[in-house]
Design a protein around this motif. Structure first.
Motif, mmCIF file in Angstrom:
data_model
loop_
_atom_site.group_PDB
_atom_site.id
_atom_site.type_symbol
_atom_site.label_atom_id
_atom_site.label_comp_id
_atom_site.label_asym_id
_atom_site.label_seq_id
_atom_site.Cartn_x
_atom_site.Cartn_y
_atom_site.Cartn_z
ATOM 1 N N HIS A 97 23.937 8.015 -6.360
ATOM 2 C CA HIS A 97 23.049 7.048 -5.694
ATOM 3 C C HIS A 97 22.573 7.618 -4.361
ATOM 4 N N ASP B 96 16.367 3.140 -0.688
ATOM 5 C CA ASP B 96 17.579 2.538 -1.263
ATOM 6 C C ASP B 96 17.205 1.533 -2.349
ATOM 7 N N ARG C 29 19.708 1.088 -11.195
ATOM 8 C CA ARG C 29 21.006 1.555 -11.701
ATOM 9 C C ARG C 29 21.939 0.394 -12.008
ATOM 10 N N HIS D 257 24.645 5.195 4.461
ATOM 11 C CA HIS D 257 24.428 3.742 4.397
ATOM 12 C C HIS D 257 25.471 2.996 3.551
ATOM 13 N N ASP D 258 25.925 3.620 2.464
ATOM 14 C CA ASP D 258 26.924 2.959 1.612
ATOM 15 C C ASP D 258 28.289 3.636 1.718
#
Ligand SMILES: [Fe+2]
Length: 177
Positions: free
Chosen positions: A29, A122, A128, A58-59
């Motif tokens: 991702h 994003d 997904r 970010h994640d």
């Protein structure tokens, strides 16, 4: 300013990554967000390095694949902690990176084109999880374009693993599956 050594940076981030790296919010991702962001930046003129760093931060401090309030803020704080040792950014650019990470969870649009490019990169990967991204949630013109959405969604839905991950980020996802 030295270019970011993404292989070392990603390895350092992954040391404390709480979730499976092959998961919905894992490294594939991050890499698709990176590529989405570069495609968008060609037209939006976003600060490319900020978008690239957003992709990996970010994640990065999620603790669940599901509803995880605060994970954007935690990712932003990690970027703050790693700045200076793992990567360099001028203050102005770092501010954008921080805002983009911290706000990506609960803000829809942002007046700064770099922040908006991060968020669109994003959101274009939502396929997904089986969610088709809606243009209402995309802020840049290029992200809302049919051809862009179609391209990104095809890759997201098939969980495409960009082949440069093993070379550029030194992550071999096959060994984790
Ligand atoms: Fe994400």
């Amino acid at each position: 300013m030295a270019a970011v050594d993404f292989a070392s940076l990603v390895a350092a981030i992954l040391e404390d990554y709480a979730l499976p790296i092959t998961g919905f919010h894992g490294v594939a991702h991050w890499a698709r967000v990176f590529e989405n962001g570069m495609r968008l930046a060609d037209e939006t003129d976003a600060r490319r390095e900020v978008v690239q760093l957003f992709a990996v931060f970010h994640d990065s401090r999620r603790i669940t694949e599901h509803f995880d309030p605060g994970h954007g803020q935690r990712g932003a704080e990690l970027a703050k902690a790693m700045r200076g040792q793992w990567f360099e950014l001028p203050d102005e650019d770092f501010e954008l990176l921080y805002l983009a990470c911290a706000g990506h969870t609960d803000q829809r649009t942002h007046p700064d084109v770099t922040v908006q490019t991060c968020w669109d990169a994003d959101r274009l990967d939502l396929g997904r999880t089986g969610i088709i991204p809606h243009a209402d949630y995309l802020g840049t013109e290029v992200a809302r374009r049919r051809d862009t959405m179609h391209w990104a969604d095809g890759r997201a839905s098939f969980h495409l693993v960009p082949d440069w991950i093993s070379q550029d980020w030194k992550v071999d996802l096959a060994t984790f599956s």
